[in-house]
Design a protein around this motif. Structure first.
Motif, PDB file in Angstrom:
ATOM      1  N   ILE A   1      43.155  47.223  37.411  1.00 35.80           N
ATOM      2  CA  ILE A   1      41.744  47.618  37.327  1.00 35.80           C
ATOM      3  C   ILE A   1      41.662  49.109  37.010  1.00 35.80           C
ATOM      4  CG2 ILE A   1      39.512  47.665  38.554  1.00 35.80           C
ATOM      5  CD1 ILE A   1      40.521  44.829  38.528  1.00 35.80           C
TER       6      ILE A   1
ATOM      7  N   GLN B   1      34.425  44.659  48.597  1.00 30.84           N
ATOM      8  CA  GLN B   1      35.563  43.740  48.730  1.00 30.84           C
ATOM      9  C   GLN B   1      36.802  44.291  48.026  1.00 30.84           C
ATOM     10  OE1 GLN B   1      35.778  40.922  50.502  1.00 30.84           O
ATOM     11  NE2 GLN B   1      33.665  41.115  51.223  1.00 30.84           N
ATOM     12  N   MET B   2      36.612  44.914  46.867  1.00 31.79           N
ATOM     13  CA  MET B   2      37.745  45.434  46.096  1.00 31.79           C
ATOM     14  C   MET B   2      38.163  46.825  46.571  1.00 31.79           C
ATOM     15  SD  MET B   2      36.645  44.222  42.242  1.00 31.79           S
ATOM     16  CE  MET B   2      38.271  44.392  41.475  1.00 31.79           C
TER      17      MET B   2
ATOM     18  N   VAL C   1      29.158  37.492  50.663  1.00 36.22           N
ATOM     19  CA  VAL C   1      30.591  37.275  50.472  1.00 36.22           C
ATOM     20  C   VAL C   1      31.257  37.048  51.827  1.00 36.22           C
ATOM     21  CG1 VAL C   1      32.747  38.325  49.703  1.00 36.22           C
ATOM     22  CG2 VAL C   1      30.645  38.669  48.373  1.00 36.22           C
TER      23      VAL C   1
ATOM     24  N   GLN D   1      28.504  44.474  46.609  1.00 36.08           N
ATOM     25  CA  GLN D   1      29.328  43.627  47.494  1.00 36.08           C
ATOM     26  C   GLN D   1      30.757  43.510  46.967  1.00 36.08           C
ATOM     27  OE1 GLN D   1      28.209  40.037  49.769  1.00 36.08           O
ATOM     28  NE2 GLN D   1      26.336  40.006  48.571  1.00 36.08           N
ATOM     29  N   LEU D   2      30.886  43.440  45.642  1.00 34.79           N
ATOM     30  CA  LEU D   2      32.234  43.337  45.059  1.00 34.79           C
ATOM     31  C   LEU D   2      32.965  44.675  45.183  1.00 34.79           C
ATOM     32  CD1 LEU D   2      34.192  41.405  43.646  1.00 34.79           C
ATOM     33  CD2 LEU D   2      33.264  42.142  41.454  1.00 34.79           C
TER      34      LEU D   2
ATOM     35  N   ASN E   1      28.275  47.014  35.450  1.00 37.05           N
ATOM     36  CA  ASN E   1      27.739  47.460  36.742  1.00 37.05           C
ATOM     37  C   ASN E   1      28.258  46.545  37.846  1.00 37.05           C
ATOM     38  OD1 ASN E   1      25.644  49.617  36.174  1.00 37.05           O
ATOM     39  ND2 ASN E   1      25.070  47.997  34.708  1.00 37.05           N
ATOM     40  N   VAL E   2      29.312  46.978  38.475  1.00 32.89           N
ATOM     41  CA  VAL E   2      29.928  46.148  39.511  1.00 32.89           C
ATOM     42  C   VAL E   2      28.955  45.973  40.673  1.00 32.89           C
ATOM     43  CG1 VAL E   2      31.853  45.991  41.141  1.00 32.89           C
ATOM     44  CG2 VAL E   2      32.215  46.972  38.858  1.00 32.89           C
ATOM     45  N   ASP E   3      28.800  44.739  41.130  1.00 30.55           N
ATOM     46  CA  ASP E   3      27.923  44.470  42.268  1.00 30.55           C
ATOM     47  C   ASP E   3      28.445  45.204  43.511  1.00 30.55           C
ATOM     48  OD1 ASP E   3      25.702  42.259  43.208  1.00 30.55           O
ATOM     49  OD2 ASP E   3      27.162  42.723  44.794  1.00 30.55           O
TER      50      ASP E   3
ATOM     51  N   ILE F   1      28.205  36.588  42.616  1.00 28.55           N
ATOM     52  CA  ILE F   1      27.466  37.394  43.595  1.00 28.55           C
ATOM     53  C   ILE F   1      26.090  37.793  43.051  1.00 28.55           C
ATOM     54  CG2 ILE F   1      27.470  39.549  44.918  1.00 28.55           C
ATOM     55  CD1 ILE F   1      30.577  39.398  44.880  1.00 28.55           C
ATOM     56  N   LYS F   2      26.046  38.064  41.749  1.00 30.33           N
ATOM     57  CA  LYS F   2      24.778  38.485  41.148  1.00 30.33           C
ATOM     58  C   LYS F   2      23.824  37.315  40.868  1.00 30.33           C
ATOM     59  CE  LYS F   2      26.530  42.615  38.730  1.00 30.33           C
ATOM     60  NZ  LYS F   2      27.255  43.022  37.503  1.00 30.33           N
TER      61      LYS F   2
ATOM     62  N   ILE G   1      33.331  44.995  33.424  1.00 31.93           N
ATOM     63  CA  ILE G   1      32.064  44.767  34.134  1.00 31.93           C
ATOM     64  C   ILE G   1      31.299  46.085  34.077  1.00 31.93           C
ATOM     65  CG2 ILE G   1      30.960  44.175  36.330  1.00 31.93           C
ATOM     66  CD1 ILE G   1      33.471  42.603  37.086  1.00 31.93           C
TER      67      ILE G   1
ATOM     68  N   TYR H   1      37.475  37.756  49.901  1.00 35.14           N
ATOM     69  CA  TYR H   1      37.915  38.061  48.538  1.00 35.14           C
ATOM     70  C   TYR H   1      39.429  38.211  48.601  1.00 35.14           C
ATOM     71  CZ  TYR H   1      38.569  40.812  44.216  1.00 35.14           C
ATOM     72  OH  TYR H   1      38.983  41.260  42.987  1.00 35.14           O
TER      73      TYR H   1
ATOM     74  N   GLU I   1      48.123  45.306  40.768  1.00 29.71           N
ATOM     75  CA  GLU I   1      48.616  44.234  41.632  1.00 29.71           C
ATOM     76  C   GLU I   1      49.575  43.335  40.866  1.00 29.71           C
ATOM     77  OE1 GLU I   1      45.775  42.208  44.265  1.00 29.71           O
ATOM     78  OE2 GLU I   1      44.235  43.546  43.491  1.00 29.71           O
TER      79      GLU I   1
ATOM     80  N   PRO J   1      46.040  38.871  44.162  1.00 30.26           N
ATOM     81  CA  PRO J   1      47.496  38.671  44.147  1.00 30.26           C
ATOM     82  C   PRO J   1      48.282  39.600  45.072  1.00 30.26           C
ATOM     83  CG  PRO J   1      46.641  38.641  41.902  1.00 30.26           C
ATOM     84  CD  PRO J   1      45.506  39.059  42.796  1.00 30.26           C
ATOM     85  N   GLY J   2      47.879  40.884  45.100  1.00 23.70           N
ATOM     86  CA  GLY J   2      48.704  41.842  45.840  1.00 23.70           C
ATOM     87  C   GLY J   2      48.065  42.391  47.099  1.00 23.70           C
TER      88      GLY J   2
ATOM     89  N   ASP K   1      31.995  38.662  40.307  1.00 20.26           N
ATOM     90  CA  ASP K   1      30.826  39.509  40.084  1.00 20.26           C
ATOM     91  C   ASP K   1      29.626  38.673  39.653  1.00 20.26           C
ATOM     92  OD1 ASP K   1      29.878  42.402  39.753  1.00 20.26           O
ATOM     93  OD2 ASP K   1      29.440  41.591  37.759  1.00 20.26           O
TER      94      ASP K   1
END
Lengths: 249, 249, 249
Positions: free
Chosen positions: B106, B49-50, A191, B45-46, B41-43, A184-185, B39, A194, B90, A197-198, A181
């Motif tokens: 998460i 990805q997540m 990106v 882009q992230l 404020n999650v970006d 990226i900021k 976090i 990403y 995960e 693990p799972g 995070d």
């Protein structure tokens, strides 16, 4: 006094020439139990098993117990400098009890001297590419950067060839989510991948691995911002993380 | 005398406040190289990805090098007590050379204070949820029990929310096959899931993990029967297995 | 003097009867934190979870923290000698921080005495089947050979039953690529399988595993050629690799 000499000896051991070995296929060794090898004429049955095009009569092999990122970066420079192609990049769950990966990378060439030269160059690069790998008793951090990615980075992460490339990684994985995070900021970057693990991209290592591309200044700035934070966060689980060799970014 | 003081110091170290860190995202640390982070404020882009719904502006992160079951149980209690949702669980192949898993969990919330509170509660719970983790030089045993499973347990194992839940696990995996049979026979319980090294449900850890549901008395009885047997069987490979903290079941 | 006695004691410990345990299911222990167990009447719920045909009322279980090849070979001899069937062979990523696998193998029988006898035979065989496992501080080598493969080898590698079988394995995986090439070239053999860290056949261990079949003299010759080279190559990363017990090939 003995202690000091021992430390110096150990340092010299790292920098000294690899232990020699009276075997044609042997090229050398490096940090992280890395070993470089070549096969001049790959047996056709092995070609089939490895799913390698038979035009690559010769292959170069770089593997390590501890490290995948440093080996990918080292091979990336090696293929820029030699007449070889990256045929495969495989990650093992390893690091001898650590949180990350070992690696197995194959390059191909028509002439064995090219494969050998690529592996020699890669082994020489390992000191630098381990420079931004930091560790303590609880885990590790890894950062990589290049102004111009080549074919190993493309093969491993799908990053665009010829463009700037950065990597941000940590284990335990939780730390790396925050580093991702932050990276990226920190600057205007895109990106590329990403991994976690799972959910793919790792061999179930305890890492998150973010890769980015963009303007080279921005990529470098992102990686440096994540590195600064990572050293603080991993430090909460143990002693201050230290570089494996010497930071290069 | 020195020895005794050292032991006490170590105990205090475990129970003391986590090493602090001048970083907004840091929440705390816990047993098993666990770390809790947020976090605010999650970006975007992230988020992509997540694969996290963007309505969860804030996320809480709990990860550990050693332990997945204890972290899942700790988060399960945390989401009961806070306004958060479990977004992902995960498993990493880890435990620093041991037979089991590390973890990356998460949780999401609209407000960062909720995510932070969830991670604080989870870190506090880790002492208890590590209570029925036993280990010796050859491996480990893990048992978990709750009278009322919530969303982390559902996410991780597919167990029914609101019902009693038990877990029986051991590494090397061979021991856990016998513990699974013993647990199922010990009382009238239903199997929720069975994970093993090569057939899914683990990150190739050397474990079998059985989860069960049913009447709360029956589930508890099953888990206790397996625990008693597990301590005997793992003991044949080394010294008597000992609890990481203090048994709670 | 104390040192010598301690060494002898340790040797005796390996060869002595396994630590006993007042549990019906316990059979014994062996090298590599191996444990052998039986279940006389598998619970129907466990039968379903393990996907085992219910005609196998009894199962025998062999698992280890360190080692999969030795366990597969040991069970292979055991099923030749007993009225049992190999139901599953699972690999875990283990070896307690080493480069390789742990294992979980299940055999089935209608009568518990058959399953118990199979596990007893397998545990006895582990001393021999660990004989061509060599290790040093950087990794390990493993070689196996039999003049006549049976059902465990078929189940694990797809090798033809009744024919000669050989296995060549090393970690770090890079070394094993060269050993595989050497083995294939050393005699007229056919490749049965080739496993690697990222492309299948391993649990992301840092190994390449080649299995071969053919005329028994040729298979043996191939394995021996690879063994000789492997000891030299792994030796470049540390001290001279030593056998776990006593070489048998």
């Amino acid at each position: 006094m003995d202690q000091v000499e021992k430390s110096l000896d150990e340092k010299k051991a790292v920098k000294s020439e690899p232990k020699s070995c009276n075997v044609t296929e042997f090229v050398g060794t490096g940090i992280g139990d890395a070993i470089g090898l070549v096969i001049a004429n790959v047996d056709p049955q092995l070609h089939d098993q490895m799913k390698i095009d038979k035009k690559y009569r010769s292959i170069g092999i770089l593997g390590a117990r501890t490290g995948a990122g440093p080996e990918i970066m080292a091979i990336d420079e090696a293929v820029k400098a030699t007449n070889t192609e990256v045929l495969s990049v495989e990650l093992a769950r390893d690091t001898k009890g650590g949180a990350g990966h070992g690696s197995l990378i194959i390059v191909g060439s028509e002439d064995v001297s090219d494969a050998r030269r690529a592996i020699e160059v890669a082994l020489e690069n390992l000191n630098q590419t381990n420079g931004d790998v930091y560790s303590n008793e609880a885990g590790h951090l890894e950062f990589q950067y290049t102004a111009r990615a080549s074919y190993a980075i493309e093969k491993a992460f799908g990053a665009p060839v010829g463009k700037s490339f950065g990597m941000v990684c940590a284990g335990p994985a939780a730390i790396a989510v925050v580093l991702a995070d932050t990276a990226i900021k920190a600057a205007n970057v895109d990106v590329v991948s990403y991994a976690s693990p799972g959910n793919g991209g790792t061999a179930h290592s305890n890492e998150v691995i973010l890769t980015i591309t963009g303007d080279s200044g921005a990529v470098r700035q992102s990686v440096i911002a994540a590195r600064e934070l990572g050293i603080k966060l991993l430090g909460t689980l143990g002693s201050k993380p230290v570089s494996t060799t010497k930071p290069y970014i």
